[in-house]
Each structure stands twice: as C-alpha cells, then as structure tokens.
Design a protein around this motif. Structure first.
Motif, PDB file in Angstrom:
ATOM      1  N   SER B  80       5.394  -4.620   6.966  1.00  0.00           N
ATOM      2  CA  SER B  80       5.351  -6.078   7.092  1.00  0.00           C
ATOM      3  C   SER B  80       4.084  -6.626   6.454  1.00  0.00           C
ATOM      4  O   SER B  80       3.073  -5.928   6.371  1.00  0.00           O
ATOM      5  CB  SER B  80       5.396  -6.479   8.568  1.00  0.00           C
ATOM      6  OG  SER B  80       6.527  -5.942   9.206  1.00  0.00           O
ATOM      7  N   ASP B  81       4.160  -7.889   5.982  1.00  0.00           N
ATOM      8  CA  ASP B  81       2.988  -8.555   5.401  1.00  0.00           C
ATOM      9  C   ASP B  81       2.335  -7.627   4.348  1.00  0.00           C
ATOM     10  O   ASP B  81       1.139  -7.302   4.436  1.00  0.00           O
ATOM     11  CB  ASP B  81       1.992  -8.909   6.506  1.00  0.00           C
ATOM     12  CG  ASP B  81       0.797  -9.691   6.004  1.00  0.00           C
ATOM     13  OD1 ASP B  81      -0.277  -9.610   6.634  1.00  0.00           O
ATOM     14  OD2 ASP B  81       0.937 -10.369   4.962  1.00  0.00           O
ATOM     15  N   SER B  82       3.115  -7.212   3.383  1.00  0.00           N
ATOM     16  CA  SER B  82       2.655  -6.232   2.399  1.00  0.00           C
ATOM     17  C   SER B  82       1.366  -6.667   1.721  1.00  0.00           C
ATOM     18  O   SER B  82       1.173  -7.845   1.381  1.00  0.00           O
ATOM     19  CB  SER B  82       3.743  -5.997   1.347  1.00  0.00           C
ATOM     20  OG  SER B  82       4.890  -5.436   1.932  1.00  0.00           O
ATOM     21  N   GLN B  83       0.491  -5.701   1.505  1.00  0.00           N
ATOM     22  CA  GLN B  83      -0.795  -5.949   0.863  1.00  0.00           C
ATOM     23  C   GLN B  83      -0.906  -5.109  -0.409  1.00  0.00           C
ATOM     24  O   GLN B  83      -0.214  -4.093  -0.544  1.00  0.00           O
ATOM     25  CB  GLN B  83      -1.932  -5.611   1.831  1.00  0.00           C
ATOM     26  CG  GLN B  83      -1.880  -6.418   3.119  1.00  0.00           C
ATOM     27  CD  GLN B  83      -2.927  -5.993   4.130  1.00  0.00           C
ATOM     28  OE1 GLN B  83      -3.692  -5.058   3.887  1.00  0.00           O
ATOM     29  NE2 GLN B  83      -2.944  -6.668   5.268  1.00  0.00           N
ATOM     30  N   LEU B  84      -1.787  -5.528  -1.300  1.00  0.00           N
ATOM     31  CA  LEU B  84      -1.942  -4.803  -2.567  1.00  0.00           C
ATOM     32  C   LEU B  84      -2.303  -3.340  -2.313  1.00  0.00           C
ATOM     33  O   LEU B  84      -1.901  -2.448  -3.059  1.00  0.00           O
ATOM     34  CB  LEU B  84      -2.999  -5.480  -3.438  1.00  0.00           C
ATOM     35  CG  LEU B  84      -2.659  -6.884  -3.926  1.00  0.00           C
ATOM     36  CD1 LEU B  84      -3.825  -7.470  -4.722  1.00  0.00           C
ATOM     37  CD2 LEU B  84      -1.394  -6.890  -4.775  1.00  0.00           C
ATOM     38  N   GLY B  85      -3.044  -3.087  -1.259  1.00  0.00           N
ATOM     39  CA  GLY B  85      -3.444  -1.722  -0.926  1.00  0.00           C
ATOM     40  C   GLY B  85      -2.313  -0.843  -0.427  1.00  0.00           C
ATOM     41  O   GLY B  85      -2.500   0.365  -0.261  1.00  0.00           O
ATOM     42  N   ASP B  86      -1.139  -1.436  -0.196  1.00  0.00           N
ATOM     43  CA  ASP B  86       0.014  -0.643   0.233  1.00  0.00           C
ATOM     44  C   ASP B  86       0.698   0.042  -0.950  1.00  0.00           C
ATOM     45  O   ASP B  86       1.565   0.891  -0.741  1.00  0.00           O
ATOM     46  CB  ASP B  86       1.031  -1.531   0.953  1.00  0.00           C
ATOM     47  CG  ASP B  86       0.497  -2.089   2.262  1.00  0.00           C
ATOM     48  OD1 ASP B  86       0.958  -3.180   2.670  1.00  0.00           O
ATOM     49  OD2 ASP B  86      -0.384  -1.456   2.869  1.00  0.00           O
ATOM     50  N   ALA B  87       0.334  -0.336  -2.156  1.00  0.00           N
ATOM     51  CA  ALA B  87       0.940   0.276  -3.337  1.00  0.00           C
ATOM     52  C   ALA B  87       0.601   1.765  -3.368  1.00  0.00           C
ATOM     53  O   ALA B  87      -0.577   2.147  -3.341  1.00  0.00           O
ATOM     54  CB  ALA B  87       0.439  -0.402  -4.600  1.00  0.00           C
ATOM     55  N   ALA B  88       1.644   2.606  -3.395  1.00  0.00           N
ATOM     56  CA  ALA B  88       1.438   4.049  -3.293  1.00  0.00           C
ATOM     57  C   ALA B  88       2.779   4.746  -3.367  1.00  0.00           C
ATOM     58  O   ALA B  88       3.831   4.104  -3.384  1.00  0.00           O
ATOM     59  CB  ALA B  88       0.755   4.409  -1.967  1.00  0.00           C
TER      60      ALA B  88
END
Lengths: 113, 112
Positions: B80-88
């Motif tokens: 939820s509330d995806s953030q740029l740091g979730d890219a992986a």
C-alpha cells in the motif's frame, strides 16, 4: 549486532581453478545454506548444514562442496570452476527453533572465464 | 517436491498507489511457513513478511500485508502507498520440512 558476512564480494577466476567462497555468521545459528542466483531461476539451493559436521546436498550441488567444522562458518568450494558456475552466490543462516527465518549475506559475484 | 510459482515476471505501480504480487505454491504438507523477500539493486535479500500456515490471520508489516488462502495455496503480497524505495525484485518462498524453496521473482517498478 549479529550479522552474516561473505568474502570476497567479487571474484574473477579461470576455468579449472579451485575457488573457495567464505561465509561467516555471528547469529550463533545452527543452520547455514548456500544458494546461487541466476537470471530466470531465482535462488537455487546448493548445499546446506544443520550443525557442525552435518552437510546436505541441495538442488544444484554438482561441482560444489562444503564442510562445517564450527558453528560460525560454512565455506563453499568449487572443485574445478566452470563457466556455468558464473553466478551470484548467497549464504544464509537460520535458527532451527521458531519460524526458521533465514537471514542472508550480501552475496558474492563470481565470474569464471 | 514443493514448488513456488510467481506468475508475474514484471509489474509496475504508480507512487502512492497499491499493488498486489501473486504467489502460488504446491505442497502436501500441513505445517509450513511462507515468506516474501525483497531484493533491491544492492542485491541484499531483505525479509519483508512471514506467515505461519497454522495462523488464519493474515500477516501485516506496516504498508505490507498478505492474503493467505491455504485451501487455494495462494500467498499474495499487497503493498500500500507504494514508495520509490519499494522498487525491487520480490521473491516468494516456502519452508516446510525441507529448506526454503523460492519462486523466480517479480520485478516491481515504481513510477513517480
């Protein structure tokens, strides 16, 4: 803080040479594992150990060996390196109790020329 | 032998939106654990969330939650509330009486 370390982080070697990758953990975990990661395959298990003097083969063990002489270390040896063994290698450890969650080292990128 | 299938090789999500990553597994065991690991560009494998099969309640960790359907052998991850740091890369993994079995991974891109 407890940790798991791998060395070297990068290694280039030649076909036919013997190579040993080190793995050291300070979690005091009984279980240790070696995986290789290749594009399109995810992580595949090479060897694992559930305690001192215990070793077991995983899915892709051919050409690799391990030995466990103490709790902290599980070195992975490539007896005669082949180009097919070019990969990223991860070591992990876990405690046999509880959820058996595995904690991973930072990985070693091995290139066999 | 147990198998883990991640049917989505790649996914993308807009920043602040919600995304669900799918995972199915095959097993005849009744007691086991399921995991989601995140692997950012640094290559470090990071535990995201863990689910015990005997627990009916879905695990949650801040913005990460799972939908565990034991009968269907499904274990999806919702961010939820995806953030740029979730890219992986995200890997689903199964642990029964044998060591961890991993799926092949889903690469998640987050669009600003």
């Amino acid at each position: 803080d407890a940790e798991i370390t791998q060395s070297p982080r990068h290694k280039i070697t030649e076909t036919g040479r013997q190579v040993t990758l080190a793995c050291h953990q300070t979690w005091n975990h009984n279980n240790m594992f070696w995986y290789r990661q290749d594009l399109g395959h995810g992580l595949r298990l090479i060897h694992y150990s559930y305690g001192v003097q215990d070793t077991n083969k995983g899915e892709v063990s051919d050409g690799y060996s391990v030995s466990r002489s103490n709790t902290e270390d599980l070195p992975l040896t490539l007896e005669s390196a082949a180009s097919s063994q070019t990969s990223v290698y991860f070591c992990a450890s876990s405690d046999y109790q509880g959820t058996d969650t595995q904690y991973f080292g930072p990985g070693t990128r091995l290139t066999v020329l | 032998a147990q198998t883990v299938t991640q049917s989505q090789p790649e996914m993308s999500v807009q920043e602040a939106e919600t995304v669900t990553l799918s995972c199915t597994y095959d097993t005849s065991e009744s007691d086991y654990y399921l995991f989601w690991y995140k692997q950012p560009p640094s290559r470090q494998m990071i535990l995201v969330i863990r689910q015990e099969a005997y627990k009916q309640q879905n695990a949650t960790e801040n913005r990460f939650s799972v939908n565990f359907q034991k009968a269907a052998k499904s274990f999806s991850l919702k961010i939820s509330d995806s953030q740029l740091g979730d890219a992986a890369m995200y890997f689903c993994a199964y642990k029964g009486n044998t060591p961890l079995v991993f799926g092949k991974g889903t690469r998640l891109s987050v669009i600003a």
